[in-house]
Design a protein around this motif. Structure first.
Motif, PDB file in Angstrom:
ATOM      1  N   GLN A   1      -0.528   7.374  -6.161  1.00 33.04           N
ATOM      2  CA  GLN A   1      -0.450   7.849  -7.535  1.00 33.04           C
ATOM      3  C   GLN A   1       0.995   8.209  -7.851  1.00 33.04           C
ATOM      4  O   GLN A   1       1.621   8.964  -7.105  1.00 33.04           O
ATOM      5  N   GLU A   2       1.516   7.676  -8.955  1.00 34.33           N
ATOM      6  CA  GLU A   2       2.921   7.859  -9.313  1.00 34.33           C
ATOM      7  C   GLU A   2       3.036   8.479 -10.701  1.00 34.33           C
ATOM      8  O   GLU A   2       2.480   7.935 -11.674  1.00 34.33           O
TER       9      GLU A   2
ATOM     10  N   ARG B   1       0.224   6.764 -12.976  1.00 32.94           N
ATOM     11  CA  ARG B   1      -0.447   5.486 -12.773  1.00 32.94           C
ATOM     12  C   ARG B   1      -0.925   5.385 -11.337  1.00 32.94           C
ATOM     13  O   ARG B   1      -0.385   6.026 -10.429  1.00 32.94           O
ATOM     14  N   ARG B   2      -1.937   4.583 -11.146  1.00 32.88           N
ATOM     15  CA  ARG B   2      -2.485   4.317  -9.821  1.00 32.88           C
ATOM     16  C   ARG B   2      -2.013   2.937  -9.374  1.00 32.88           C
ATOM     17  O   ARG B   2      -2.155   1.969 -10.120  1.00 32.88           O
ATOM     18  N   VAL B   3      -1.472   2.858  -8.175  1.00 27.91           N
ATOM     19  CA  VAL B   3      -0.962   1.601  -7.635  1.00 27.91           C
ATOM     20  C   VAL B   3      -1.810   1.220  -6.425  1.00 27.91           C
ATOM     21  O   VAL B   3      -1.843   1.950  -5.426  1.00 27.91           O
TER      22      VAL B   3
ATOM     23  N   GLU C   1     -12.363   2.172  -9.027  1.00 27.75           N
ATOM     24  CA  GLU C   1     -11.207   1.291  -8.930  1.00 27.75           C
ATOM     25  C   GLU C   1     -10.907   0.945  -7.472  1.00 27.75           C
ATOM     26  O   GLU C   1     -10.649  -0.219  -7.123  1.00 27.75           O
ATOM     27  N   ILE C   2     -10.967   1.940  -6.597  1.00 23.56           N
ATOM     28  CA  ILE C   2     -10.729   1.700  -5.176  1.00 23.56           C
ATOM     29  C   ILE C   2     -11.852   0.853  -4.580  1.00 23.56           C
ATOM     30  O   ILE C   2     -11.611  -0.065  -3.790  1.00 23.56           O
ATOM     31  N   LEU C   3     -13.080   1.145  -4.962  1.00 16.25           N
ATOM     32  CA  LEU C   3     -14.220   0.399  -4.429  1.00 16.25           C
ATOM     33  C   LEU C   3     -14.109  -1.084  -4.773  1.00 16.25           C
ATOM     34  O   LEU C   3     -14.305  -1.956  -3.913  1.00 16.25           O
TER      35      LEU C   3
END
Length: 264
Positions: free
Chosen positions: A38-39, A165-167, A193-195
């Protein structure tokens, strides 16, 4: 030979540690999968305007612990002393805990129930009729639009700010090999999102291993992706996830410090 069950977890950043401790307390080996970071986003004029006018918001809704951290960092620069007007809301208990620790504010959370969700938060009486109230929604880029759409439908003058944002990244070689071989006892995921991202590395052997998710919504997604052994935890806290890991792996959960782990 190590006979402890191996549990893979996907929670990003520092929030992974309470979950690691909770599952290790069961006697399991824990392997974090570093597949998301996470940024914080660079401050925009829209963000600056919101911080300068922060005292004008009647309600501030925060969707995640990292959003809470980003919000606290920004407010520290603009408001040495927070205004008393805004009321804070959090989708989950971990987010509420972060807001309380960083800003020393009272936070409203979803009513007690099996899951901390946007739908549960929206059931609160104080979020029903918003009649031109200024509401700030603090989140990351993307994500579900339910909160924003519902708050606007109920009359809010809504400002939505994406603060981070999620990278997504590929799993490292060791993690990819475990997923390819199904070389683990259970997998823990609390993000859609990760799944969705992780499924691309899961062979049938991995899809047949127990998958612990934090909501029925995620279980539905997991089923559509081919996961066959689904276990739904009573929420996304370390305590709830670890309890379901204990059931899936046939472990004794007596050593979990429930009071401590609910804060993770």
């Amino acid at each position: 030979m190590n006979m402890r069950p191996r549990v893979l977890i996907t929670r990003p950043g520092s929030r992974a540690m309470p979950l690691v401790r909770a599952i290790e307390a069961l006697g399991a080996e824990v392997k974090p999968l570093e597949i998301m970071r996470q940024e914080p986003l660079v401050e925009t004029q829209a963000m600056r305007n919101a911080w300068l006018d922060f005292d004008q918001f009647s309600k501030v809704v925060v969707v995640s612990p990292f959003a809470a951290d980003c919000l606290a960092e920004s407010l520290d620069r603009y408001w040495p002393q927070l205004p008393v007007g805004p009321h804070f809301y959090a989708v989950g208990r971990a987010t509420a805990e972060t807001l309380h620790e960083r800003l020393a504010v009272r936070v409203r959370v979803p009513p007690p129930g099996p899951e901390d969700t946007s739908e549960a938060l929206l059931s609160l009486p104080s979020l029903q009729a918003l009649d031109e109230q200024k509401v700030l929604l603090v989140a990351g880029e993307g994500g579900r639009a339910l909160l924003a759409e519902t708050l606007e439908t109920r009359g809010a003058r809504l400002t939505r700010l994406a603060l981070y944002r999620r990278v997504l990244t590929p799993p490292d070689e060791t993690s990819a090999r475990m997923l390819s071989r199904g070389d683990f006892t259970a997998l823990v995921v609390s993000s859609g999102e990760i799944l969705d991202h992780l499924a691309g590395w899961c062979t049938q052997a991995a899809l047949n291993q127990p998958l612990i998710v934090s909501s029925q919504r995620l279980a539905t997604l997991a089923g559509s992706l081919g996961f066959a052994d689904l276990r739904v935890a009573q929420g996304a806290t370390p305590n709830a996830l670890a309890a379901t890991v204990a059931e899936a792996c046939d472990l004794d959960g007596a050593d979990i410090d429930h009071d401590d782990l609910d804060k993770g």
